[in-house]
Scaffold this active site. Sequence first.
Site, PDB file in Angstrom:
ATOM      1  N   THR B  95      11.732  20.938  37.762  1.00 39.56           N
ATOM      2  CA  THR B  95      12.101  21.853  38.571  1.00 39.56           C
ATOM      3  C   THR B  95      13.491  22.072  38.720  1.00 39.56           C
ATOM      4  O   THR B  95      14.243  21.150  39.066  1.00 39.56           O
ATOM      5  CB  THR B  95      11.286  21.617  39.842  1.00 39.56           C
ATOM      6  OG1 THR B  95       9.662  21.241  39.738  1.00 39.56           O
ATOM      7  CG2 THR B  95      11.644  22.331  40.950  1.00 39.56           C
ATOM      8  N   LYS B 170       7.314  27.819  41.279  1.00 39.71           N
ATOM      9  CA  LYS B 170       7.381  26.430  41.866  1.00 39.71           C
ATOM     10  C   LYS B 170       7.814  26.430  43.142  1.00 39.71           C
ATOM     11  O   LYS B 170       7.430  25.531  44.015  1.00 39.71           O
ATOM     12  CB  LYS B 170       8.346  25.750  40.615  1.00 39.71           C
ATOM     13  CG  LYS B 170       8.306  24.006  41.065  1.00 39.71           C
ATOM     14  CD  LYS B 170       7.006  23.374  40.966  1.00 39.71           C
ATOM     15  CE  LYS B 170       7.104  22.013  41.691  1.00 39.71           C
ATOM     16  NZ  LYS B 170       7.692  20.995  40.844  1.00 39.71           N
ATOM     17  N   LYS B 238      15.102  17.715  47.303  1.00 39.14           N
ATOM     18  CA  LYS B 238      15.812  18.569  46.163  1.00 39.14           C
ATOM     19  C   LYS B 238      15.337  20.061  46.027  1.00 39.14           C
ATOM     20  O   LYS B 238      15.739  21.288  46.230  1.00 39.14           O
ATOM     21  CB  LYS B 238      15.858  17.866  44.691  1.00 39.14           C
ATOM     22  CG  LYS B 238      16.421  18.627  43.634  1.00 39.14           C
ATOM     23  CD  LYS B 238      15.893  18.249  42.332  1.00 39.14           C
ATOM     24  CE  LYS B 238      14.549  18.607  42.084  1.00 39.14           C
ATOM     25  NZ  LYS B 238      13.839  18.612  40.848  1.00 39.14           N
TER      26      LYS B 238
END
Lengths: 308, 308
Positions: B95, B170, B238
């Site tokens: 990601t 995502k 994150k």
Amino acid sequence: MRIGWIGTGVMGRSMAGHLLDAGHELFLHTRTRSKAEELLARGAQWANDPAAAADRAEVVFSMVSLPADVEAVHLGRRGTLEAKAPPGVIVDMSTAPPALSRRLAKRAAELGIGAVDAPVSGGDVGARNATLSIMVGGSDDDVATVHPLLERLGKTIVHQGASGSGQHCKIVNQILVAAATISMSEALAYAQKAGLDPQKMLESVGGGAAGSWTIQHLAPRVLRGDFEPGFLVEHLVKDLGIAAEGAAGMELDLPGLALAKRLYEELAAAGHGKRGTQAMALRYLTTVPPPAPAVAEQKDSPPPSISS
Amino acid sequence: MRIGWIGTGVMGRSMAGHLLDAGHELFLHTRTRSKAEELLARGAQWANDPAAAADRAEVVFSMVSLPADVEAVHLGRRGTLEAKAPPGVIVDMSTAPPALSRRLAKRAAELGIGAVDAPVSGGDVGARNATLSIMVGGSDDDVATVHPLLERLGKTIVHQGASGSGQHCKIVNQILVAAATISMSEALAYAQKAGLDPQKMLESVGGGAAGSWTIQHLAPRVLRGDFEPGFLVEHLVKDLGIAAEGAAGMELDLPGLALAKRLYEELAAAGHGKRGTQAMALRYLTTVPPPAPAVAEQKDSPPPSISS
């Protein structure tokens, strides 16, 4: 069984109909008699006030909008507790503060009447198809008495505990529902701005850890421009108020709930109170046409284009 | 096919194993060689750096933790793009910010190499069972080349659009996942304070409009006192940072995302970064014992009691 039923809104009407279909004798009261006509035509009998409905019934149900209505229907003048021949159990299926359910149960007990709180989840569709989730609070005996009737109305019937527990569980439900509708709206807004195809996005996220009833059932409605109420924004605002009050009373800091309450209050204040909760997406999406002020007026308006 | 694979963390290890099982020739590099030993024993070949893995491969995958790692693995010294014999396509399944995926694709294209971003959802379990949802960005040709390989790793594989689209999708996924875990935590906290039985509460809310993957899979872990990572808090922090940056860059105000980012940052700052995302419940629940500082140390600690 002889059953009293108070309240024939969108959901109450379907629910009362299931009891009628099951062969029960129904004594019906509702504020606006025209909303009862269909059930009266199917054999229900009219009662002039809640006390009159309760007078002839073994069990009395209520399914009304506001806590003040619950209070008036049961505790008010000519409310169910003023019946000359008291019913065995009263069952309030409205969403109301747990403290009100407990107060009602206490006053009913003084008169030898049982009381059960049994709020529901599943919206108009669940009421129509008798697939509601019913969250039940009350004594074992009272719950056992009404359980066969609840089975006509829902599919998931769980006795949560003493009076007020059903309402507490409903609050939990609404905390989850509100958060899910807001995150769905943010997801659609991000996808729109990023130029994603919303259908493909839903396909990707719906099958994984981000999947939910809301993504499966409400997101497609938004993409169709369908903001008709399965569950009204203004009712969710009421419920989130009950939830926030309950949390504060227990000294519980729930920032997600606080945000949801603020965003839904703003949505209602912006004139969307009579729409479905999925109308939260209107706050976020930029290319949806300005919605009509009332739900009825937008039936023929073109669906918003939010695909890329 | 000759395949390069960079990164053998919890998920990467399972995923690379599926390609090995499918009979592909695997050239493996990872920062900590010990984490590759099992795959090397099963027939994978060691490569000293990403360039060496890419040198002998037709397709190179990366599955690493941080955007800086993605950058180093592909664009850095001895990165995949420095291979003497360039691979046909590189596939980054980490990601990462969509802009980084686009930059990588642009630089790769200059060298005649295709690039696909293919982040996943489904956690360690999805990687192990090859049931991941894979969100794919890239050109039709490049995606067609790697699709048969992705089918070995996941069950829901959707081509979202050009380079960076997989990463955008995502982000949407993470917005939903974070909100769901927070509302689950608030639901459990409310239920606890209200004295509800959490199992009964989950039964009531899970079957209706409040139902979700999170309620079904993560809430029971919390009730068992299981805060082991399916997906790490610090990785979600994150991802939410990437999401917030992306939203800000598109001038999108997402208050739910902003709240989720703040709450997860606070959770990581409180020492829970190495736990699973369901550890958000530790912020809310009062009767959970103070958790141990590291995940490994709490394996034998008693489960928290949050039932009434």
